[in-house]
Design a protein around this motif. Structure first.
Motif, PDB file in Angstrom:
ATOM      1  N   UNK A 166      -9.610   7.360   2.650  1.00 43.65           N
ATOM      2  CA  UNK A 166      -8.584   8.164   3.314  1.00 43.65           C
ATOM      3  C   UNK A 166      -8.155   7.528   4.628  1.00 43.65           C
ATOM      4  N   UNK A 167      -9.110   7.091   5.434  1.00 47.00           N
ATOM      5  CA  UNK A 167      -8.781   6.468   6.713  1.00 47.00           C
ATOM      6  C   UNK A 167      -8.026   5.155   6.513  1.00 47.00           C
ATOM      7  N   UNK A 168      -8.435   4.368   5.522  1.00 49.15           N
ATOM      8  CA  UNK A 168      -7.737   3.113   5.247  1.00 49.15           C
ATOM      9  C   UNK A 168      -6.302   3.366   4.795  1.00 49.15           C
ATOM     10  N   UNK A 169      -6.096   4.431   4.018  1.00 49.53           N
ATOM     11  CA  UNK A 169      -4.744   4.755   3.551  1.00 49.53           C
ATOM     12  C   UNK A 169      -3.851   5.175   4.707  1.00 49.53           C
ATOM     13  N   UNK A 170      -4.382   5.964   5.619  1.00 48.62           N
ATOM     14  CA  UNK A 170      -3.587   6.401   6.773  1.00 48.62           C
ATOM     15  C   UNK A 170      -3.199   5.243   7.681  1.00 48.62           C
ATOM     16  N   UNK A 171      -4.050   4.203   7.693  1.00 44.22           N
ATOM     17  CA  UNK A 171      -3.786   3.050   8.551  1.00 44.22           C
ATOM     18  C   UNK A 171      -3.147   1.889   7.792  1.00 44.22           C
ATOM     19  N   UNK A 172      -2.931   2.053   6.493  1.00 43.15           N
ATOM     20  CA  UNK A 172      -2.326   0.981   5.718  1.00 43.15           C
ATOM     21  C   UNK A 172      -3.221  -0.233   5.579  1.00 43.15           C
ATOM     22  N   UNK A 173      -4.530  -0.039   5.573  1.00 42.20           N
ATOM     23  CA  UNK A 173      -5.498  -1.131   5.464  1.00 42.20           C
ATOM     24  C   UNK A 173      -6.018  -1.222   4.032  1.00 42.20           C
TER      25      UNK A 173
ATOM     26  N   UNK B 218      -0.893   3.457  12.445  1.00 39.43           N
ATOM     27  CA  UNK B 218      -0.722   4.539  11.480  1.00 39.43           C
ATOM     28  C   UNK B 218       0.545   4.319  10.655  1.00 39.43           C
ATOM     29  N   UNK B 219       0.441   4.590   9.364  1.00 41.63           N
ATOM     30  CA  UNK B 219       1.575   4.441   8.455  1.00 41.63           C
ATOM     31  C   UNK B 219       2.437   5.703   8.519  1.00 41.63           C
ATOM     32  N   UNK B 220       3.749   5.586   8.688  1.00 40.07           N
ATOM     33  CA  UNK B 220       4.619   6.779   8.728  1.00 40.07           C
ATOM     34  C   UNK B 220       4.825   7.355   7.324  1.00 40.07           C
ATOM     35  N   UNK B 221       3.848   8.099   6.847  1.00 40.17           N
ATOM     36  CA  UNK B 221       3.909   8.625   5.473  1.00 40.17           C
ATOM     37  C   UNK B 221       5.075   9.587   5.276  1.00 40.17           C
ATOM     38  N   UNK B 222       5.387  10.367   6.300  1.00 43.18           N
ATOM     39  CA  UNK B 222       6.446  11.366   6.145  1.00 43.18           C
ATOM     40  C   UNK B 222       7.833  10.736   6.145  1.00 43.18           C
ATOM     41  N   UNK B 223       7.916   9.441   6.412  1.00 37.64           N
ATOM     42  CA  UNK B 223       9.202   8.755   6.313  1.00 37.64           C
ATOM     43  C   UNK B 223       9.555   8.441   4.867  1.00 37.64           C
ATOM     44  N   UNK B 224       8.586   8.555   3.973  1.00 37.03           N
ATOM     45  CA  UNK B 224       8.815   8.300   2.541  1.00 37.03           C
ATOM     46  C   UNK B 224       9.450   9.540   1.917  1.00 37.03           C
ATOM     47  N   UNK B 225      10.472   9.387   1.069  1.00 30.53           N
ATOM     48  CA  UNK B 225      11.099  10.554   0.430  1.00 30.53           C
ATOM     49  C   UNK B 225      10.081  11.398  -0.344  1.00 30.53           C
ATOM     50  N   UNK B 226      10.328  12.695  -0.396  1.00 30.59           N
ATOM     51  CA  UNK B 226       9.409  13.620  -1.072  1.00 30.59           C
ATOM     52  C   UNK B 226       9.257  13.243  -2.543  1.00 30.59           C
ATOM     53  N   UNK B 227      10.344  12.816  -3.187  1.00 30.13           N
ATOM     54  CA  UNK B 227      10.275  12.457  -4.595  1.00 30.13           C
ATOM     55  C   UNK B 227       9.293  11.307  -4.826  1.00 30.13           C
TER      56      UNK B 227
END
Length: 325
Positions: free
Chosen positions: A106-113, A45-54
């Motif tokens: 959506x699933x590929x984006x969450x997994x960075x695939x 899983x890609x840590x999306x919330x680690x990316x700044x809000x901006x």
């Protein structure tokens, strides 16, 4: 046997590349890892919330453009596969296909695939591999001078299919099993990664070049370009040049060439490639607002016959084929 031509060519050319006389050239091969692994050994899983809000908010702009690209690419591919000449019995499921693509994206984006998209060339080859073709049709018989011409049964269908090599699809074996087996074998290819690394890139490039060129057969746009260099007396009977003034046909073709050149220029330039999806959408505006004001409706019905015949072609084609049979 022809349906297994691509895989046969890959295996034969890969074997040839291993011969000492050719391997000394050091051809570039597929750059893939020796075993199944994620890049850098990262988590699934890609840590999306680690990316700044901006940055997440700024990502909405390219996301909207990519959404347009997915939407257009998917629907164009599905429409080409479901064209009336393929005689498919099951109705198209545009909304269901789009829903499935959305879930996979959506699933590929969450997994960075890598994202999935419609494979137009492969889909058309799949349909043709499952199709049954009619025998070559007899041309129109020319009667002696001073007498009327006598047309053979289904001669009109023969003229329509002349651009596609004189063959006409009678039926297609529609099933879910072939698609399931194809993608199951694709998933199973991870077990053969060391062997796949030996396939030369030239083989893959040549294969896609052949498949793309094969799909161009019967393309009306390319056909009209060829007609620019043909003597008017040699135009085929089903050529749009015999139904619309050549000047109008050439002007419509020039408009298409200009649009194609604009798309290609945007795509090859890294600074403008981001706007490529949105420019594809402007083609609909050009067709509905600009082309309709330049060309008469009767000419557009001939030049855009693939679109205009979407409603009537299936019944007409079935009736003509049944009359011939």
């Amino acid at each position: 046997l022809a349906d297994f031509g691509p895989i046969t060519a890959i295996m034969a050319m890969t074997f040839a590349a291993q011969l000492p006389s050719i391997s000394s050239i050091s051809l570039p091969t597929l750059q893939i890892p020796a075993k199944f692994t994620l890049a850098g050994g990262r988590a699934l899983l890609v840590p999306l919330f680690a990316v700044p809000v901006k940055m997440r908010l700024l990502a909405l702009v390219p996301a909207a453009l990519l959404t347009c690209l997915f939407f257009l690419d998917q629907n164009i591919s599905v429409r080409v596969v479901n064209q009336p000449t393929h005689r498919l019995k099951k109705g198209p499921a545009y909304h269901l296909d789009m829903l499935a693509l959305s879930v996979c994206t959506m699933l590929s984006s969450l997994c960075g695939l890598p994202w999935m998209c419609a494979a137009t060339v492969q889909s058309l080859n799949h349909v043709k591999a499952l199709a049954t073709y009619s025998a070559p049709l007899e041309p129109t018989k020319q009667s002696p001078v001073g007498q009327a011409e006598v047309a053979t049964p289904n001669a009109d269908v023969g003229r329509k299919s002349q651009a596609a090599g004189g063959e006409q699809i009678v039926s297609v074996v529609e099933n879910r099993l072939s698609g399931l087996l194809i993608h199951s074998m694709l998933a199973g290819s991870v077990l053969f990664l060391p062997l796949l690394r030996k396939i030369p890139m030239a083989v893959i490039s040549g294969l896609f070049l052949y498949l793309g060129r094969n799909m161009m057969s019967g393309n009306e746009f390319l056909r009209r370009i060829r007609m620019l260099f043909v003597d008017p007396t040699l135009y085929p009977e089903d050529s749009p040049m015999r139904k619309v003034r050549p000047r109008t046909v050439n002007l419509f073709t020039a408009l298409q060439i200009a649009c194609l050149g604009m798309l290609w220029a945007l795509k090859v330039n890294p600074k403008t490639s981001l706007f490529f999806p949105s420019v594809i959408g402007t083609l609909m505006v050009i067709r509905s607002q600009i082309a309709s004001r330049i060309f008469p409706q009767s000419a557009l019905e001939v030049l855009d016959s693939d679109v205009a015949a979407e409603v009537d072609a299936p019944e007409d084609a079935d009736a003509e084929y049944e009359a011939y049979a």
